[in-house]
Design a protein around this motif. Structure first.
Motif, PDB file in Angstrom:
ATOM      1  N   GLY A   1      70.234  62.522 -30.185  1.00  0.00           N
ATOM      2  CA  GLY A   1      69.881  61.122 -30.351  1.00  0.00           C
ATOM      3  C   GLY A   1      68.478  60.771 -29.896  1.00  0.00           C
ATOM      4  N   ARG A   2      67.701  61.788 -29.487  1.00  0.00           N
ATOM      5  CA  ARG A   2      66.350  61.535 -28.987  1.00  0.00           C
ATOM      6  C   ARG A   2      65.373  61.344 -30.147  1.00  0.00           C
ATOM      7  NH1 ARG A   2      61.606  64.393 -27.271  1.00  0.00           N
ATOM      8  NH2 ARG A   2      62.358  66.196 -28.432  1.00  0.00           N
ATOM      9  N   ARG A   3      64.496  60.383 -30.009  1.00  0.00           N
ATOM     10  CA  ARG A   3      63.463  60.122 -31.018  1.00  0.00           C
ATOM     11  C   ARG A   3      62.298  61.091 -30.771  1.00  0.00           C
ATOM     12  NH1 ARG A   3      60.936  54.060 -31.917  1.00  0.00           N
ATOM     13  NH2 ARG A   3      59.543  54.581 -33.666  1.00  0.00           N
ATOM     14  N   PHE A   4      62.231  62.140 -31.573  1.00  0.00           N
ATOM     15  CA  PHE A   4      61.395  63.299 -31.249  1.00  0.00           C
ATOM     16  C   PHE A   4      59.968  63.267 -31.787  1.00  0.00           C
ATOM     17  CE2 PHE A   4      63.769  64.342 -35.136  1.00  0.00           C
ATOM     18  CZ  PHE A   4      62.750  64.704 -35.993  1.00  0.00           C
ATOM     19  N   MET A   5      59.638  62.348 -32.696  1.00  0.00           N
ATOM     20  CA  MET A   5      58.336  62.417 -33.365  1.00  0.00           C
ATOM     21  C   MET A   5      57.154  62.204 -32.416  1.00  0.00           C
ATOM     22  SD  MET A   5      58.247  63.406 -36.460  1.00  0.00           S
ATOM     23  CE  MET A   5      56.517  62.999 -36.644  1.00  0.00           C
ATOM     24  N   PHE A   6      57.393  61.616 -31.229  1.00  0.00           N
ATOM     25  CA  PHE A   6      56.300  61.425 -30.280  1.00  0.00           C
ATOM     26  C   PHE A   6      55.737  62.757 -29.792  1.00  0.00           C
ATOM     27  CE2 PHE A   6      58.981  57.626 -29.951  1.00  0.00           C
ATOM     28  CZ  PHE A   6      58.040  56.644 -30.213  1.00  0.00           C
TER      29      PHE A   6
END
Length: 627
Positions: free
Chosen positions: A281-286
């Motif tokens: 569920g982690r927003r990885f694009m950073f």
């Protein structure tokens, strides 16, 4: 052999956005025009372009203009674009969108009645004019209606059977024909898919608008027509193909169920606020913002969230990076074991938009996932992964006229190379079709004004018919076209796919050589009447040739840039900047030559900061441009 014959001034091969816009232009200039399309009229792959048409109309942000659009396009292509094409495209795209309105296109509107424009990856401002997520469908519907209105005008003036613009649907071109003395285009050889009867089109001009090459890859968003026909026709006619190593893998194709793997999930999901998450569920694009884009994209979730509330105040979310960057990031997450159950990642739009907003703004996506994957995207996340989507490479053309190096041969749209450099920004494809479809029509009219009237040689017509019938001849080691096609797709997907290694691509070239030899023994049963096996056998000739161009160019470019990612050469190399690769056909097969990119006009270079330009140009080149 009796062959059906037709005489025209211009033959347009392909009835997508580029082909129809070219045909409208030639017809309006009084030229007898034939549109020859492989599928049914109205079924062009352009309808799959869902997100919108990129044009700097400034409706969503008054700071947008053609210079900013040009700058974004060059940045997206890593400065390997044909700068003149990028300039013409940025300047003329707004006029082409407004022109569509005069043809009857119904765009979504802002509250004050202007054409609505949405965000897309790589664009500094909201720039995509759209019709929900069905923009390509509206574009084709509108151009079709314009074609019909022109035909009706002909009927009214000249009688029921005197249209100067005619569509030949479900008709496939297998060869371009040239005259004997000076190699000018003289027509095209084709066959009716239903009956198998041969057709000879005699004309001094051919405009290629055949689209892409995606059916050479196993996982693709492309429809069945995209077998590289125009690329191969141009190559065999003597034209050069440019930038063939650059193949775009769209970041988000469906991954489940297997029957729909690769079907496009429009970038407008991310443009309207969708975010990418890993299995936890982690927003990885950073984690994947390249240094070259650090100043333009948010590196924390809080900063990205503020951008949605006030797009002018903060840097853009990293989900809106150019497509090549997002595709590589997704691929890295999957390889690291953080992917979804079925080998993708998750795309979440439900967190950002309400169910009503999703069904209103993304009706096709809502319907697609509900019907094909039993997923309701108003409350569930989509499983997505990279899919072969677009080829930046194509016929090398003159930017202003769309003319190839073969007299009488023009190209526009995805089959033409140069506009997008090493990577295409989303939304630039539809405006590309309109801008250069029109310019191809103009170029054809100028060419014909010089008075060219070549005749095809009968021997070439006979040879074309003989080659078309080869699959019906018995062979000692008969090969099945379906099995051979499956092997080709696997080779390209595994060895010349989104992540490339020199040794693997050398293996791909060996495998392609073997497949080409085996293709000599393709055998199909039955006769020419509606024979899909025969159709595929003829298409394979084109796919094998174009796949070799992709692989040979990709082996030579020892760097990673745009849609070409080398695991063994992970960065952009100074030795490759401003260097293009051109494929041509010689007696020994496909030949690849290096050529230098033309210098960018000084006033266009002034649109960029000196620090940015030094990543793509030497100090000597910049000094020469300035002085």
């Amino acid at each position: 052999m009796r062959i059906e014959q037709h005489d025209y001034d211009v033959i347009v091969i392909g009835a997508g956005g580029a082909g129809l816009r070219a045909a409208i232009e030639t017809r309006q200039r009084g030229l007898r025009t034939a549109v020859v399309c492989k599928s049914l009229f109205g079924k062009a792959h352009t309808v799959m372009a869902e997100g919108g048409i990129a044009a700097s109309m400034g409706n969503a942000n008054p700071h947008d203009d053609w210079q900013v659009h040009f700058r974004d396009t060059m940045r997206g292509g890593k400065f390997l674009n044909n700068w003149r094409m990028a300039e013409l495209h940025a300047r003329e795209a707004p006029q082409r969108v407004w022109e569509l309105e005069t043809y009857g296109a119904l765009f979504d509107r802002t509250a004050d009645g202007r054409i609505s424009q949405r965000n897309f990856g790589g664009h500094e401002y909201p720039r995509l004019a759209h019709v929900g997520d069905r923009t390509g469908l509206e574009l084709i519907r509108t151009l079709q209606q314009k074609i019909v209105s022109l035909q009706q005008a002909d009927f009214a003036e000249h009688g029921e059977h005197e249209a100067r613009l005619k569509v030949f649907q479900e008709c496939t071109v297998t060869e371009l024909l040239k005259d004997a003395p000076d190699g000018r285009i003289a027509g095209a050889f084709a066959y009716w898919r239903e009956s198998g009867r041969y057709v000879l089109f005699r004309a001094p001009v051919v405009i290629l608008a055949t689209g892409g090459i995606g059916k050479s890859f196993k996982v693709t968003s492309n429809s069945w027509e995209y077998t590289g026909d125009g690329h191969a026709l141009a190559l065999r006619a003597g034209a050069a193909l440019i930038n063939m190593e650059f193949v775009q893998f769209h970041p988000t194709g469906m991954v489940w169920p297997p029957s729909v793997k690769g079907i496009l999930v429009t970038e407008s999901v991310r443009g309207d606020g969708g975010v990418l998450r890993d299995s936890g569920g982690r927003r990885f694009m950073f984690d994947y913002i390249p240094d070259v884009f650090k100043d333009n994209y948010a590196d924390t979730e809080d900063e990205a969230d503020r951008w949605y509330a006030d797009p002018e105040a903060n840097r853009r979310p990293p989900e809106l990076l150019p497509r090549d960057e997002v595709a590589r990031a997704i691929n890295s997450e999957i390889k690291a074991g953080r992917g979804s159950e079925h080998g993708g990642v998750f795309l979440d739009i439900a967190t950002r938009l309400t169910p009503d907003e999703i069904t209103r703004r993304l009706p096709s996506m809502h319907h697609q996932f509900r019907e094909l994957a039993d997923v309701d995207i108003t409350g569930e996340m989509m499983e997505v992964g990279p899919t072969c989507h677009y080829v930046m490479g194509g016929v090398e053309v003159d930017p202003d006229t769309a003319a190839s190096g073969v007299p009488g041969l023009f190209a526009a749209g995805e089959v033409a190379g140069g506009m997008h450099g090493s990577n295409r920004l989303g939304g630039n494809s539809l405006s590309d079709l309109l801008v250069f479809g029109r310019r191809a029509g103009l170029g054809a009219a100028e060419y014909l004004a010089a008075g060219h009237g070549p005749e095809p040689r009968q021997s070439d017509v006979d040879d074309a018919a003989e080659r078309a019938e080869q699959p019906f001849a018995p062979a000692a080691n008969a090969e099945n076209p379906y099995a051979l096609h499956s092997e080709l797709q696997q080779v390209m997907n595994d060895l010349v796919g989104i992540i490339r290694v020199g040794e693997q691509m050398q293996d791909a070239l060996r495998r392609l050589d073997e497949l080409r030899e085996r293709a000599r023994n393709l055998v199909v049963e039955g006769n020419r009447q509606f024979n899909p096996g025969w159709h595929l056998a003829l298409d394979l000739r084109n796919m094998l040739l174009v796949s070799e161009c992709v692989a040979r160019a990709a082996v030579l470019r020892t760097e990673s840039r745009g849609g070409h990612t080398r695991d063994d050469h992970p960065g952009m190399a100074p030795t490759w900047r401003r260097t293009l690769l051109a494929c041509s056909l010689s007696r020994d097969g496909v030949r690849v030559d290096e050529q230098r990119q033309l210098p960018v006009r000084p006033d266009l270079l002034e649109l960029f900061a000196a620090e940015e330009l030094r990543k793509y140009f030497t100090d000597e080149e910049l000094a020469a441009a300035a002085g």
